[in-house]
Design a protein around this motif. Structure first.
Motif, PDB file in Angstrom:
ATOM      1  N   ARG B 426      -1.191  46.719  13.568  1.00  0.00           N
ATOM      2  CA  ARG B 426      -1.402  45.537  12.740  1.00  0.00           C
ATOM      3  C   ARG B 426      -0.811  44.264  13.335  1.00  0.00           C
ATOM      4  NH1 ARG B 426       2.822  48.309   9.742  1.00  0.00           N
ATOM      5  NH2 ARG B 426       1.329  49.308   8.377  1.00  0.00           N
ATOM      6  N   GLY B 427       0.024  44.398  14.359  1.00  0.00           N
ATOM      7  CA  GLY B 427       0.625  43.200  14.945  1.00  0.00           C
ATOM      8  C   GLY B 427       1.774  42.710  14.087  1.00  0.00           C
ATOM      9  N   LEU B 428       2.493  41.722  14.595  1.00  0.00           N
ATOM     10  CA  LEU B 428       3.648  41.199  13.867  1.00  0.00           C
ATOM     11  C   LEU B 428       3.243  39.912  13.157  1.00  0.00           C
ATOM     12  CD1 LEU B 428       6.447  41.687  16.508  1.00  0.00           C
ATOM     13  CD2 LEU B 428       6.151  42.973  14.398  1.00  0.00           C
ATOM     14  N   ASP B 429       3.775  39.738  11.964  1.00  0.00           N
ATOM     15  CA  ASP B 429       3.450  38.571  11.161  1.00  0.00           C
ATOM     16  C   ASP B 429       4.676  37.654  11.120  1.00  0.00           C
ATOM     17  OD1 ASP B 429       2.909  36.729   9.273  1.00  0.00           O
ATOM     18  OD2 ASP B 429       2.502  38.151   7.638  1.00  0.00           O
ATOM     19  N   PRO B 430       4.610  36.472  11.772  1.00  0.00           N
ATOM     20  CA  PRO B 430       5.790  35.592  11.851  1.00  0.00           C
ATOM     21  C   PRO B 430       6.333  35.228  10.462  1.00  0.00           C
ATOM     22  CG  PRO B 430       4.020  34.777  13.254  1.00  0.00           C
ATOM     23  CD  PRO B 430       3.455  35.922  12.473  1.00  0.00           C
ATOM     24  N   THR B 431       5.429  35.053   9.501  1.00  0.00           N
ATOM     25  CA  THR B 431       5.869  34.680   8.154  1.00  0.00           C
ATOM     26  C   THR B 431       6.742  35.780   7.563  1.00  0.00           C
ATOM     27  OG1 THR B 431       3.695  33.676   7.985  1.00  0.00           O
ATOM     28  CG2 THR B 431       5.018  33.770   5.967  1.00  0.00           C
ATOM     29  N   ARG B 432       6.281  37.023   7.786  1.00  0.00           N
ATOM     30  CA  ARG B 432       7.024  38.141   7.241  1.00  0.00           C
ATOM     31  C   ARG B 432       8.366  38.306   7.972  1.00  0.00           C
ATOM     32  NH1 ARG B 432       5.534  43.416   8.037  1.00  0.00           N
ATOM     33  NH2 ARG B 432       6.860  44.755   6.764  1.00  0.00           N
ATOM     34  N   LEU B 433       8.350  38.050   9.268  1.00  0.00           N
ATOM     35  CA  LEU B 433       9.586  38.164  10.037  1.00  0.00           C
ATOM     36  C   LEU B 433      10.616  37.154   9.535  1.00  0.00           C
ATOM     37  CD1 LEU B 433       8.282  38.658  13.690  1.00  0.00           C
ATOM     38  CD2 LEU B 433       8.875  40.365  11.992  1.00  0.00           C
ATOM     39  N   GLN B 435      10.767  35.939   6.571  1.00  0.00           N
ATOM     40  CA  GLN B 435      11.199  36.371   5.244  1.00  0.00           C
ATOM     41  C   GLN B 435      12.270  37.459   5.347  1.00  0.00           C
ATOM     42  OE1 GLN B 435       7.909  37.729   2.844  1.00  0.00           O
ATOM     43  NE2 GLN B 435       9.331  38.759   1.445  1.00  0.00           N
ATOM     44  N   VAL B 436      12.038  38.410   6.251  1.00  0.00           N
ATOM     45  CA  VAL B 436      13.015  39.495   6.429  1.00  0.00           C
ATOM     46  C   VAL B 436      14.334  38.917   6.928  1.00  0.00           C
ATOM     47  CG1 VAL B 436      13.551  41.593   7.705  1.00  0.00           C
ATOM     48  CG2 VAL B 436      11.245  41.232   6.824  1.00  0.00           C
ATOM     49  N   ALA B 437      14.227  38.001   7.899  1.00  0.00           N
ATOM     50  CA  ALA B 437      15.441  37.406   8.453  1.00  0.00           C
ATOM     51  C   ALA B 437      16.212  36.666   7.360  1.00  0.00           C
ATOM     52  CB  ALA B 437      15.073  36.453   9.589  1.00  0.00           C
ATOM     53  N   ARG B 438      15.471  36.041   6.428  1.00  0.00           N
ATOM     54  CA  ARG B 438      16.087  35.319   5.312  1.00  0.00           C
ATOM     55  C   ARG B 438      16.819  36.313   4.415  1.00  0.00           C
ATOM     56  NH1 ARG B 438      11.497  32.963   3.490  1.00  0.00           N
ATOM     57  NH2 ARG B 438      11.704  31.367   5.087  1.00  0.00           N
ATOM     58  N   PRO B 444      20.601  30.779   8.986  1.00  0.00           N
ATOM     59  CA  PRO B 444      20.579  29.896   7.817  1.00  0.00           C
ATOM     60  C   PRO B 444      19.160  29.346   7.588  1.00  0.00           C
ATOM     61  CG  PRO B 444      21.752  28.898   9.669  1.00  0.00           C
ATOM     62  CD  PRO B 444      21.444  30.300  10.058  1.00  0.00           C
ATOM     63  N   GLU B 445      18.871  29.053   6.338  1.00  0.00           N
ATOM     64  CA  GLU B 445      17.537  28.632   5.926  1.00  0.00           C
ATOM     65  C   GLU B 445      16.936  27.507   6.783  1.00  0.00           C
ATOM     66  OE1 GLU B 445      15.543  30.154   3.789  1.00  0.00           O
ATOM     67  OE2 GLU B 445      14.032  28.662   4.339  1.00  0.00           O
ATOM     68  N   PRO B 446      17.686  26.399   7.029  1.00  0.00           N
ATOM     69  CA  PRO B 446      17.056  25.315   7.793  1.00  0.00           C
ATOM     70  C   PRO B 446      16.633  25.781   9.188  1.00  0.00           C
ATOM     71  CG  PRO B 446      19.250  24.681   6.989  1.00  0.00           C
ATOM     72  CD  PRO B 446      19.061  26.099   6.632  1.00  0.00           C
ATOM     73  N   ALA B 447      17.458  26.612   9.809  1.00  0.00           N
ATOM     74  CA  ALA B 447      17.138  27.096  11.153  1.00  0.00           C
ATOM     75  C   ALA B 447      15.875  27.949  11.116  1.00  0.00           C
ATOM     76  CB  ALA B 447      18.301  27.919  11.704  1.00  0.00           C
ATOM     77  N   LEU B 448      15.747  28.770  10.051  1.00  0.00           N
ATOM     78  CA  LEU B 448      14.575  29.638   9.919  1.00  0.00           C
ATOM     79  C   LEU B 448      13.315  28.827   9.751  1.00  0.00           C
ATOM     80  CD1 LEU B 448      15.565  32.630   7.651  1.00  0.00           C
ATOM     81  CD2 LEU B 448      14.671  32.700   9.983  1.00  0.00           C
ATOM     82  N   ALA B 449      13.400  27.817   8.881  1.00  0.00           N
ATOM     83  CA  ALA B 449      12.217  27.011   8.585  1.00  0.00           C
ATOM     84  C   ALA B 449      11.774  26.263   9.837  1.00  0.00           C
ATOM     85  CB  ALA B 449      12.532  26.035   7.452  1.00  0.00           C
ATOM     86  N   GLY B 450      12.727  25.932  10.690  1.00  0.00           N
ATOM     87  CA  GLY B 450      12.397  25.162  11.877  1.00  0.00           C
ATOM     88  C   GLY B 450      11.848  26.000  13.025  1.00  0.00           C
ATOM     89  N   LEU B 451      11.831  27.325  12.855  1.00  0.00           N
ATOM     90  CA  LEU B 451      11.383  28.188  13.957  1.00  0.00           C
ATOM     91  C   LEU B 451       9.870  28.119  14.115  1.00  0.00           C
ATOM     92  CD1 LEU B 451      13.302  31.586  13.643  1.00  0.00           C
ATOM     93  CD2 LEU B 451      13.650  29.772  15.305  1.00  0.00           C
ATOM     94  N   SER B 452       9.423  27.970  15.347  1.00  0.00           N
ATOM     95  CA  SER B 452       7.991  28.092  15.605  1.00  0.00           C
ATOM     96  C   SER B 452       7.611  29.565  15.423  1.00  0.00           C
ATOM     97  CB  SER B 452       7.689  27.657  17.039  1.00  0.00           C
ATOM     98  OG  SER B 452       8.280  28.567  17.943  1.00  0.00           O
ATOM     99  N   ASP B 453       6.299  29.829  15.310  1.00  0.00           N
ATOM    100  CA  ASP B 453       5.856  31.221  15.174  1.00  0.00           C
ATOM    101  C   ASP B 453       6.312  32.037  16.370  1.00  0.00           C
ATOM    102  OD1 ASP B 453       4.753  30.646  12.797  1.00  0.00           O
ATOM    103  OD2 ASP B 453       2.651  30.895  13.420  1.00  0.00           O
TER     104      ASP B 453
END
Lengths: 84, 646
Positions: B426-433, B435-438, B444-453
């Motif tokens: 199924r491949g990896l889903d950056p959005t899900r990754l 979310q899991v990391a969160r 921290p949240e700002p760092a996560l939101a700033g990550l490219s796919d």
């Protein structure tokens, strides 16, 4: 008419269908030592092949049909323990 | 440990691999006589070896396996899962036992119970008669051996050309001519025909054949796949049997029939000793290079002659080094071939049918790399089955083949090798990754939101990350992708990841082809000389003692308008510091703001050495990369300065 007797040679010509098996069998059983010429023969029906395979007459000429020449001719060889 | 036992352990591992390979081949091609014979030979030999060392639970279970394989060979028991499952289970257990013996010198205690249970399962399988519920497709048809013998030449030729063959037997109904069938017309349409046989179904009557009764049986071999042949015979499918052939079953069966390569089994320690000597030769050669300019000052002609000789020795030493490194090179097959059985186990445990394809097993790498890849590769493969490959129903819904496909491939690339584990899951889903990391609080949240796919994909390499909603027993067993990355980096390699959502994930391991000579900068501290890999050192300098200033309870100096903290190597190693001279030798490590200088007592030149990883007590000490033996017999401790500073 694609099964024809020419002296001691039985010539098969063109596409040989299932109904050719019976005359071919009759001609081969009528007299021993008759040869079969497949040079002008097209695709052989399985029933015709069966007659040649069971009786193993001497085959003359390279069969004109490529499949017959490559795959069937070797199978019409002399029977084991029954030279000539 | 005795030499005999060492040999048993090495050969035992090879026999286990051979047995497992043959059994898996047999599972794919139940009629494959060569694999059956191969498995029998391997198990037979392994049993004999186990008997030498009084490993009776292992020996008894292997004996039961040998009997079962013999029953399979005699056709008394059908080749099928009922027989193959306990055989593969025993081979798996034997591998574990051999590993345990290598560690502790004896069979683990569980082997008694485990071996007993396996022995029982094997004996039970041996009593399953042919024609039982599992017999069906698994039994090799009785017509096959005859065809194989008659067409041995055609088979050998086709297999030599790399073709896989399918054997087909077509028994036309006696009244088929009346039905309008022409059986040989179908045979004409067979793609990839390599052999054709006709047989009378019953002996010909004295009076000659019945012209309108088909008394022929047709047997043939084709290079086409079963899937290509089936359509040809679709109207007479009930009269046709076919079977894929794996290898040359007509090969003789006796033990020792396998071709023996011209090879010599040499203890790895001897090769390493040779490599050490070569390393010392390189160091001695370097010493000679240092003498050349001195000689040239005293006598230019002697200097010239010495320089030429030195160049010759230099070339020879390098050639010798390459050759000895080559001896340490072994094919990746040694690790790759252990995977199919373990993948089969994992796939069965998760209920996901998976086909594993191995490519490039012949690619060679240093022994340390080949052995060191086992754990990371196994983890990646288990990950692919567990997280990559979807459940069969989901695959069908996604329009994919039900059977998941995993490829394990190695190839040379430049100086190094690339090993890839690719799945079509199924491949990896950056959005899900993210979310899991969160949820795990990895970033921290700002760092996560700033990550490219692209960057989000790298989250899987963070310690404590697992993409599974629940950590499964299989791939979540204490190690994560961070452990894989650490293991690969310890081998001098790196890991990259590529994924396409819905189409699969590829893990790429880039590894050096062989272990390399490390260039050390030698530094003196009191009477000791330590080595530091030159890559770790940004620059060396001598600082006037008067320029060193106290700073925050430590010391610092100014280098090119920037303040650089100064640490003393003696303090880092917990040794008493010696007196400081007027010019203080320092190694500068790191760059920019992270620059730190380390004070030593003096520089002692450079050396090319073969770094040996720390062993025993040293292995537990932080800040050590290993040890290097020099030509004069002294052992230099090699320091990991960044690690030492922390």
């Amino acid at each position: 008419m694609s099964v024809r007797l020419d002296g001691m040679v039985i010539r098969l010509e063109g596409e040989c269908r299932v109904e050719e098996a019976e005359p071919l069998l009759a001609l081969l059983q009528e007299a021993a030592g008759r040869e079969v010429d497949l040079g002008a023969a097209g695709p052989l029906h399985t029933a015709v092949v069966q007659v040649l395979f069971a009786l193993r007459p001497r085959i003359r000429a390279i069969p004109g049909d490529a499949f017959t020449a490559r795959w069937l001719l070797p199978l019409f060889g002399v029977k084991e323990g029954q030279q000539e | 440990m005795s030499e005999l036992l060492d040999q048993f352990l090495a050969e035992g591992q090879e026999l286990v691999e051979a047995a497992s390979e043959h059994l898996l081949a047999l599972e794919r091609e139940p009629g494959d006589r060569a694999s059956l014979d191969g498995a029998f030979r391997a198990v037979h030999t392994l049993k004999g070896a186990a008997a030498l060392f009084d490993l009776s639970p292992m020996e008894r279970a292997l004996h039961a396996a040998e009997d079962l394989l013999d029953a399979l060979r005699g056709g008394r028991v059908p080749v099928g899962r009922a027989a193959l499952d306990p055989l593969l289970a025993l081979i798996g257990a034997s591998e574990d036992w051999i590993a345990a013996i290598a560690r502790t010198g004896m069979l683990p205690e569980v082997a008694v119970a485990q071996g007993g249970a396996l022995e029982q399962a094997l004996r039970a399988a041996e009593t399953t008669p042919v024609g039982g519920p599992t017999a069906s497709a698994a039994t090799p048809p009785d017509w096959l051996p005859d065809l194989m013998t008659a067409e041995a030449a055609a088979i050998a030729a086709a297999q030599a050309a790399g073709h896989r063959l399918v054997a087909l037997r077509y028994e036309p109904a006696p009244d088929c001519f009346f039905m309008g069938d022409d059986p040989l017309a179908l045979v004409r349409a067979v793609p990839g025909l390599v052999a054709l046989r006709l047989l009378p179904r019953t002996p010909w009557p004295e009076t000659g054949p019945e012209p309108f009764t088909c008394n022929l049986v047709i047997e043939l071999l084709s290079t086409a796949a079963e899937a290509e042949l089936r359509p040809v015979f679709r109207l007479v499918a009930d009269q046709v049997a076919m079977l894929a052939l794996a290898a040359m079953p007509a090969a003789p069966a006796g033990p020792g029939a396998e071709p023996v390569g011209r090879s010599l089994r040499v203890d790895a320690a001897r090769v390493d000793a040779l490599l050490d000597l070569v390393g010392e030769l390189i160091v001695a050669k370097n010493g000679l290079a240092a003498l050349v300019p001195q000689a040239a000052v005293a006598d230019p002609r002697l200097g010239q002659a010495l320089a030429e000789q030195q160049a010759g020795i230099d070339r020879l030493a390098q050639a010798l080094h390459r050759t000895v490194m080559g001896v340490r090179m072994i094919p990746l097959a040694r690790t790759f071939r252990r995977m199919p059985r373990l993948v089969r186990e994992a796939a069965a445990a998760l209920g996901k049918p998976v086909a594993l394809e191995l490519r490039g097993e012949a690619v060679e790498a240093d022994r340390a790399i080949v052995d060191g890849l086992f754990d990371p590769l196994l983890h990646l493969l288990r990950n692919a089955i567990d997280h990559g490959i979807e459940a069969p129903a989901a695959r069908i819904a996604a329009g994919k083949p039900e059977i998941g496909r995993i490829t394990l491939e190695a190839r040379r690339e430049g100086e190094g090798i690339v090993v890839e584990v690719a799945d079509d899951g199924r491949g990896l889903d950056p959005t899900r990754l993210r979310q899991v990391a969160r949820e795990r609080g990895l970033l921290p949240e700002p760092a996560l939101a700033g990550l490219s796919d692209e960057a989000a994909l790298q989250l899987v390499f963070r310690p404590g990350f697992s993409t599974a909603a629940a950590v499964t027993t299989l791939s979540g067993r204490g190690v994560g992708m961070d452990a894989v990355r650490a293991a690969v980096e310890a081998l001098g390699g790196r890991v990259t990841l590529a994924t396409r959502q819905g189409a699969g994930t590829t893990l790429r391991l880039l590894l050096p082809g062989g272990a390399a000579v490390t260039t050390l900068l030698l530094v003196r501290l009191g009477d000791e000389v330590y080595g530091v890999p030159v890559e770790a050192v940004a620059e060396t300098a001598r600082i006037p003692a008067g320029h060193i200033l106290p700073l925050h309870g430590g010391e610092a100096f100014v280098l090119r308008d920037r303040t650089v903290p100064l640490l003393r190597l003696a303090a880092l190693l917990g040794l008493p510091a010696g007196p400081r001279g007027a010019g203080v030798p320092v190694l500068v490590i790191g760059t920019g703001e992270a620059r730190v200088a380390v004070e030593v007592d003096g520089f002692a030149g450079r050396a090319e050495v073969l770094l040996r990883p720390p062993t025993g007590l040293l292995a537990t000490m932080p800040g050590l990369l290993g040890a290097a033996l020099l030509g004069d017999g002294r052992v230099h401790v090699v320091l990991d300065l960044p690690g030492l500073i922390g």
